[in-house]
Design a protein around this motif. Structure first.
Motif, PDB file in Angstrom:
ATOM      1  N   ARG A  57       0.832  -1.206   0.000  1.00  0.00           N
ATOM      2  CA  ARG A  57       0.000   0.000   0.000  1.00  0.00           C
ATOM      3  C   ARG A  57       0.872   1.263   0.000  1.00  0.00           C
ATOM      4  O   ARG A  57       0.620   2.214  -0.746  1.00  0.00           O
ATOM      5  CB  ARG A  57      -0.962  -0.007   1.183  1.00  0.00           C
ATOM      6  CG  ARG A  57      -1.873   1.212   1.180  1.00  0.00           C
ATOM      7  CD  ARG A  57      -3.198   0.969   1.825  1.00  0.00           C
ATOM      8  NE  ARG A  57      -3.091   0.800   3.269  1.00  0.00           N
ATOM      9  CZ  ARG A  57      -4.089   0.366   4.036  1.00  0.00           C
ATOM     10  NH1 ARG A  57      -5.239   0.040   3.502  1.00  0.00           N
ATOM     11  NH2 ARG A  57      -3.927   0.249   5.335  1.00  0.00           N
ATOM     12  N   LYS A  59       3.889   1.537  -1.090  1.00  0.00           N
ATOM     13  CA  LYS A  59       4.518   1.631  -2.410  1.00  0.00           C
ATOM     14  C   LYS A  59       3.573   2.316  -3.407  1.00  0.00           C
ATOM     15  O   LYS A  59       3.967   3.238  -4.117  1.00  0.00           O
ATOM     16  CB  LYS A  59       4.862   0.218  -2.907  1.00  0.00           C
ATOM     17  CG  LYS A  59       5.367   0.164  -4.337  1.00  0.00           C
ATOM     18  CD  LYS A  59       5.691  -1.246  -4.796  1.00  0.00           C
ATOM     19  CE  LYS A  59       4.490  -1.990  -5.288  1.00  0.00           C
ATOM     20  NZ  LYS A  59       4.818  -3.252  -5.975  1.00  0.00           N
ATOM     21  N   GLY A  60       2.331   1.884  -3.438  1.00  0.00           N
ATOM     22  CA  GLY A  60       1.364   2.438  -4.388  1.00  0.00           C
ATOM     23  C   GLY A  60       1.103   3.911  -4.144  1.00  0.00           C
ATOM     24  O   GLY A  60       1.108   4.723  -5.072  1.00  0.00           O
ATOM     25  N   VAL A  61       0.902   4.263  -2.878  1.00  0.00           N
ATOM     26  CA  VAL A  61       0.586   5.665  -2.537  1.00  0.00           C
ATOM     27  C   VAL A  61       1.745   6.586  -2.916  1.00  0.00           C
ATOM     28  O   VAL A  61       1.562   7.602  -3.599  1.00  0.00           O
ATOM     29  CB  VAL A  61       0.267   5.797  -1.024  1.00  0.00           C
ATOM     30  CG1 VAL A  61       0.280   7.257  -0.583  1.00  0.00           C
ATOM     31  CG2 VAL A  61      -1.083   5.158  -0.717  1.00  0.00           C
TER      32      VAL A  61
ATOM     33  N   ASN B  13      -4.703   7.613  -2.954  1.00  0.00           N
ATOM     34  CA  ASN B  13      -4.956   7.185  -4.333  1.00  0.00           C
ATOM     35  C   ASN B  13      -6.361   7.576  -4.786  1.00  0.00           C
ATOM     36  O   ASN B  13      -6.554   8.017  -5.914  1.00  0.00           O
ATOM     37  CB  ASN B  13      -4.775   5.666  -4.458  1.00  0.00           C
ATOM     38  CG  ASN B  13      -3.339   5.245  -4.209  1.00  0.00           C
ATOM     39  OD1 ASN B  13      -2.425   6.044  -4.353  1.00  0.00           O
ATOM     40  ND2 ASN B  13      -3.143   3.992  -3.832  1.00  0.00           N
ATOM     41  N   ALA B  92      -0.395  -1.582  -8.322  1.00  0.00           N
ATOM     42  CA  ALA B  92       1.020  -1.296  -8.072  1.00  0.00           C
ATOM     43  C   ALA B  92       1.867  -2.543  -8.298  1.00  0.00           C
ATOM     44  O   ALA B  92       3.072  -2.520  -8.085  1.00  0.00           O
ATOM     45  CB  ALA B  92       1.200  -0.796  -6.644  1.00  0.00           C
TER      46      ALA B  92
END
Lengths: 109, 132
Positions: A57, A59-61, B13, B92
């Motif tokens: 999470r 990493k994605g943000v 996000n 991701a």
């Protein structure tokens, strides 16, 4: 780069106004803090599932927010956790991530 | 305007995608697959979503489970695979999940999100947004 330059560059990449970028990053800190705390506990308990989920999470943000100094160590942790890798290496990447997160948080607050 | 459901467990996000799409879409948000299926069911008879942007790794009901439920519901309603609401995976992971395509996902975009690419992918599925 100073804060204004970072905000300008990242918001341009995202096609959003600089003030919106700053607002999103600032209001995201509580969830990130919680994720980092959970990640730290999971590392202490060698709980690879939680390590993977929290690192993924983060990493994605931070990839989306273009803060690679946080997304890159988070990605390293995610990859190591997938293969139940060396917990000492995970701790090293966590320390990098945590240090950078605190720096970014200080810059924006 | 398009009507889009954004499904992602990370607040940042969801907000970013909302901002990127605010000129072209009316968006709702869900933070996991459970909330998403509730939103889809609620909207179905009133003003159904044109498209769903779906994260995969989420707590409770994850993206794959949501897709399975969505396509099952559509199948039960007589909607064939490929005719239901388009779903674009936003992930991701380094590579898109093959399982997601098997469950009826239509396309994917990798994080970090590129605003232009995201809008283009939606346009490829829906055409130009109608005026508000």
């Amino acid at each position: 780069m100073n804060l204004d330059e970072i905000v300008k560059k990242n918001s341009q990449e995202l096609h959003i106004p600089p003030e919106t970028y700053s607002k999103i990053i600032t209001i995201s800190f509580p969830q990130s803090e919680q994720d980092i705390n959970e990640l730290e506990s999971a590392i202490k308990n060698t709980d690879y599932d939680v390590i993977k989920s929290m690192a993924h999470r983060l990493k994605g943000v931070y990839a989306n927010l273009r803060i690679t100094e946080i997304s890159v160590p988070a990605e390293e942790i995610d990859e190591l956790a997938k293969v139940k890798g060396d917990i000492e290496k995970i701790k090293d990447f966590f320390n990098q991530l945590n240090k950078k997160f605190k720096e970014v948080q200080e810059m924006f607050e | 305007m398009w009507k889009i459901l954004i499904v992602d467990d990370a607040f940042a996000n969801r907000q970013l995608i909302l901002e990127i799409l605010k000129e072209v879409a009316q968006c709702d948000v869900a933070s996991n697959g459970k909330e998403a299926i509730e939103a889809v069911n609620y909207a179905r008879d009133k003003d159904a979503y044109d498209l769903i942007l779906l994260d995969i790794a989420m707590p409770e009901v994850n993206g794959l489970e949501f897709l399975h439920l969505l396509r099952e519901t559509e199948k039960n309603a007589g909607i064939d695979l490929g005719e239901g609401v388009p779903v674009i995976m936003v992930t991701a992971h380094k590579k898109p999940f093959i399982e997601a395509f098997n469950e009826g996902c239509d396309d994917y975009i990798l994080k970090p999100i590129d605003a232009g690419k995201l809008i283009q992918k939606i346009k490829d599925k829906l055409g130009d947004p109608k005026s508000a």
